[in-house]
Design an enzyme around this catalytic site. Structure first.
Site, PDB file in Angstrom:
ATOM      1  N   GLY A   5      25.107 -14.319  -5.606  1.00  0.00           N
ATOM      2  CA  GLY A   5      24.024 -13.977  -4.706  1.00  0.00           C
ATOM      3  C   GLY A   5      24.303 -13.076  -3.574  1.00  0.00           C
ATOM      4  N   ASP A   6      25.563 -13.154  -3.133  1.00  0.00           N
ATOM      5  CA  ASP A   6      26.123 -12.082  -2.212  1.00  0.00           C
ATOM      6  C   ASP A   6      25.723 -10.649  -2.942  1.00  0.00           C
ATOM      7  OD1 ASP A   6      26.826 -13.691  -0.048  1.00  0.00           O
ATOM      8  OD2 ASP A   6      28.487 -14.660  -1.389  1.00  0.00           O
ATOM      9  N   CYS A   7      26.226 -10.301  -3.992  1.00  0.00           N
ATOM     10  CA  CYS A   7      26.094  -9.254  -4.556  1.00  0.00           C
ATOM     11  C   CYS A   7      24.638  -8.745  -4.653  1.00  0.00           C
ATOM     12  CB  CYS A   7      26.530  -9.006  -6.250  1.00  0.00           C
ATOM     13  SG  CYS A   7      26.620  -7.472  -6.942  1.00  0.00           S
TER      14      CYS A   7
ATOM     15  N   ALA B 299      23.276  -7.696  -1.363  1.00  0.00           N
ATOM     16  CA  ALA B 299      23.717  -6.313  -0.655  1.00  0.00           C
ATOM     17  C   ALA B 299      23.285  -5.344  -1.403  1.00  0.00           C
ATOM     18  CB  ALA B 299      25.493  -6.407  -1.105  1.00  0.00           C
TER      19      ALA B 299
END
Length: 460
Positions: free
Chosen positions: A255-257, A260
């Site tokens: 999810g962070d990837c 970003a």
């Protein structure tokens, strides 16, 4: 704008403890884990900032770290990768420890977690200069401390909000909000008790539209794991952006990837559909490579902000752990099924695949005027979207002999109808005992044939 990409949110220190469990404890029916490795890495907003820093833009992380050993460890991980603007933290930095057995999570231990104090003027100043903002809200209060300057940002630059059910709502005017399916379900239920609770596409569609309207967001992208992401603009028909392939691996940090990659794409001028497609592709590749818990992938993801995945570094890391380095070469102009089959076959021969790609001038000398049909930047971007490709190395010469001597692959793969003895690379690989393999393309697939068919069909 030429300002930095700014990531705002709650940072964590993540620890992965890996081992084997072959026996039960004598005093209780629980597995005994014999630890083989323990690694720490940035988590939460800190992970999102490091992933954002894979672009060539300056990245600033606005977060609260506090004092203590966990905070000092996290600062060491961030040094040289992102610029820090810190808010005060009363208490300990949250630490999330995963115990894994044979690569599978067995147990998670959470500890720490302080109270975020009031920001000083530096946070508002850096937000005022931002070219895009990512809010990685993990529900610990930092985003709420900065709501006025974040609201002002949303009116002028792309602002992406990655929400958490324990956090506050996104600021009005957010360009894109990126909940996963479970977060969207929880947030929708909190806003409307009659919100759908199913897991079908109509349910995800209804929740995305509800959230976009209630949050006054320009768009909401509900991430659906292997299915991709559903982009909603409220009353308009949604768009499903599917994953490019079914990635299997550790989804930690996906999810962070995604967030970003979406933020960087919007900062570069992409429309939401393009940005979400970029995010889905990046997240699939991230999971396929082992997620945030893969130490090799983490080295690449957290490298210098100006460095893309480095072919030489990947080759050396693969050799250091006893793996086999495979390289394949070609122009790869108008990528077709034969290319994909070749690269997938090449990747199965070893532990990493590096593609040596002819530059535009090199292709022009080899193929003649009018080629390449696609510039090297586009060709490299398409190739890196394939899950089997670990890195790209562009070379300017007519043959890749110089770059092969630098990379020193164990296996060199060439596609087409070449004879082994006609390849100049064969003598180069022999210098260190490497092997050359020629793999045929699928019958009838070639860039030249594709271009000729397209030209014939285009004639009146």
């Amino acid at each position: 704008m030429n300002g930095p990409l700014v990531v705002v949110g709650d940072s964590l220190l993540d620890i992965d403890v890996d081992g084997r469990a072959d026996r039960l404890a004598p005093d209780a029916p629980v597995p005994v884990v014999d630890v083989s490795a323990e690694r720490s890495r940035p988590g939460g907003a800190a992970l999102a900032a490091c992933l954002t820093a894979r672009t060539d833009r300056e990245v600033v992380l606005v977060t609260a770290l506090g004092d203590g050993p966990a905070a000092r460890t996290l600062r060491r991980h961030l040094t040289g990768r992102v610029r820090l603007v810190e808010l005060p933290l009363v208490g300990d930095l949250p630490v999330k420890t995963r115990v894994r057995v044979d690569g599978r999570a067995l147990l998670r231990i959470d500890r720490g977690g302080g109270t975020v104090g009031p920001p000083d003027r530096r946070a508002a100043q850096v937000l005022a200069r931002a070219s895009a903002v990512l809010v990685a809200d993990y529900g610990r209060g930092l985003a709420d401390r900065l709501r006025p300057p974040l609201t002002a940002c949303a009116a002028h630059v792309p602002l992406v909000w990655d929400p958490h059910p324990r956090g506050g709502p996104p600021v009005p005017g957010a360009r894109l909000v990126t909940p996963n399916a479970a977060e969207a379900k929880a947030c929708a239920a909190a806003l409307d008790p009659d919100a759908p609770t199913g897991d079908g596409l109509p349910d995800h569609t209804a929740r995305g539209a509800l959230l976009a309207g209630r949050w006054r967001a320009a768009s909401v992208a509900v991430t659906l794991g292997r299915r991709g992401a559903l982009l909603s603009r409220g009353t308009e028909s949604p768009i499903l952006l599917p994953a490019p392939y079914e990635a299997t691996g550790d989804p930690c940090g996906a999810g962070d990837c995604f967030a970003a990659a979406v933020t960087a794409a919007l900062a570069a001028g992409a429309i939401p559909e393009e940005a979400v497609h970029t995010g889905v592709t990046a997240a699939a590749d991230f999971v396929a490579r082992g997620g945030a818990g893969n130490p090799d992938l983490w080295d690449r993801a957290s490298g210098p902000a100006t460095a893309p995945p480095d072919a030489l570094r990947i080759a050396e890391a693969t050799r250091a752990r006893g793996g086999t380095v495979v390289a394949a070469g070609g122009c790869f102009d108008l990528l077709h099924a034969g290319h994909v089959s070749l690269l997938e076959s090449a990747a199965r021969l070893g532990d990493c695949l590096i593609v040596c790609l002819n530059s535009d001038d090199s292709v022009r000398r080899l193929k003649g005027p009018g080629r390449p049909l696609n510039p090297v930047g586009d060709r490299a971007r398409i190739l890196t979207g394939l899950g089997c490709v670990d890195a790209i190395q562009v070379f300017e010469e007519d043959t890749p002999e110089r770059v092969l001597r630098t990379l020193r692959p164990d296996v060199w793969v060439k596609g087409g109808d070449y004879r082994f003895e006609s390849l100049p690379e064969a003598s180069v690989l022999a210098e260190w005992g490497g092997q050359v393999l020629v793999l045929p393309y699928l019958d009838g697939r070639s860039t030249t044939a594709l271009a000729e068919r397209a030209a014939v069909r285009a004639r009146p």
